[in-house]
Design an enzyme around this catalytic site. Structure first.
Site, PDB file in Angstrom:
ATOM      1  N   VAL A   9       1.076  -1.285   0.077  1.00 54.44           N
ATOM      2  CA  VAL A   9      -0.063  -0.090   0.035  1.00 54.44           C
ATOM      3  C   VAL A   9       0.957   1.095  -0.060  1.00 54.44           C
ATOM      4  CG1 VAL A   9      -1.946  -1.179   1.122  1.00 54.44           C
ATOM      5  CG2 VAL A   9      -0.259  -0.160   2.557  1.00 54.44           C
ATOM      6  N   SER A  10       0.302   2.483  -0.266  1.00 54.49           N
ATOM      7  CA  SER A  10       1.130   3.384  -0.648  1.00 54.49           C
ATOM      8  C   SER A  10       1.450   4.331   0.742  1.00 54.49           C
ATOM      9  CB  SER A  10       0.643   4.716  -1.707  1.00 54.49           C
ATOM     10  OG  SER A  10       0.350   3.839  -2.892  1.00 54.49           O
ATOM     11  N   THR A  11       0.738   4.304   1.646  1.00 50.95           N
ATOM     12  CA  THR A  11       0.788   4.895   3.194  1.00 50.95           C
ATOM     13  C   THR A  11       0.619   4.139   4.089  1.00 50.95           C
ATOM     14  OG1 THR A  11      -1.324   5.669   3.039  1.00 50.95           O
ATOM     15  CG2 THR A  11       0.053   7.187   1.809  1.00 50.95           C
TER      16      THR A  11
END
Length: 188
Positions: A9-11
Site C-alpha cells: 500500500v502507498s501509505t
C-alpha cells in the site's frame, strides 16, 4: 515450486489486510508473504528487497494487482526482468496475467505502460481542475486560525505588534501579515 506473496500500500494509514487475505486464500504461507507500506514509485523497498533475497529458480510470486508491484513502467519491466533472470515467475491475481511465458511478459509490459499513462492523465486533469478553481477564487490549504478581526481591534486600541502577538499566542510576523494585508500599517 514455492509460492510467495507480495502486498503493498502507498501509505502507513492504508491497510494490507485485503491483499494478505487474498494471498493466503491462494495458498501462500504467511511466512512467505512480504509487504511494504510505501510508494511504489521506486523499487528499493524493504519487503520487496527481502522477497528478492528469498526467491529461487522455479518459485512463483503472487501479487493481487499489477500496480501493487510498482507504479512506473520502467521499474516494473526492470523488476520482471530481474525475477525472470532468477527463473521466478510473477502472477497478478486480479488481472489474470502472469510472466510465465513470453506473451505474459509482453502483456504485463503493455498493461503497466497503460496504467502509467492513466496515472499521468489523472494528474493532468487534477492539475487543470485545481488551476481552474484557483482562477475562480477557490483557495487551497488549511483554513486560517487567527482571529484577524481581533488582531485589528487590538491594534486600533493602540497595542503594539509584540504585545498583540503575546495576547493572541501567535508570532509577531503573523500580526504584521494580518495588518499589512488589510491595508493597516503599524507605526515604526
Amino acid at each position: 515450486m514455492r509460492l510467495f506473496g507480495y502486498a503493498r500500500v502507498s501509505t502507513s494509514q492504508q491497510s494490507l489486510d485485503i491483499q494478505i487475505k487474498a494471498l493466503k486464500e491462494a495458498g501462500v504461507k504467511p511466512s512467505r508473504i512480504f509487504t511494504d507500506k510505501e510508494s511504489g514509485s521506486h523499487t528499493i523497498r524493504a519487503g520487496l528487497d527481502l522477497l528478492r533475497l528469498k526467491v529461487e529458480e522455479g518459485d512463483l510470486i503472487l501479487v493481487k494487482k499489477l500496480d501493487r508491484l510498482g507504479r512506473d513502467t520502467g521499474d516494473m519491466i526492470q523488476l520482471i526482468k530481474e525475477f525472470d533472470r532468477l527463473g521466478v515467475a510473477v502472477r497478478f491475481m486480479d488481472d489474470g496475467i502472469s510472466t510465465e511465458g513470453e506473451m505474459g511478459k509482453m502483456i504485463v509490459t503493455i498493461l503497466s505502460a497503460v496504467a502509467q499513462a492513466e496515472r499521468m492523465r489523472i494528474l493532468e486533469r487534477t492539475n487543470e481542475g485545481r488551476q481552474e478553481a484557483m482562477s475562480k477564487g477557490v483557495r487551497f490549504g488549511r483554513k486560517r486560525s487567527v482571529d484577524r478581526k481581533r488582531v485589528r481591534e487590538l491594534h486600533d486600541e493602540g497595542m503594539g505588534a509584540t504585545e498583540i502577538a503575546k495576547v493572541m499566542g501567535i508570532a509577531r510576523s503573523t500580526v504584521y501579515k494580518v495588518l499589512t494585508t488589510t491595508g493597516d500599517a503599524l507605526p515604526v
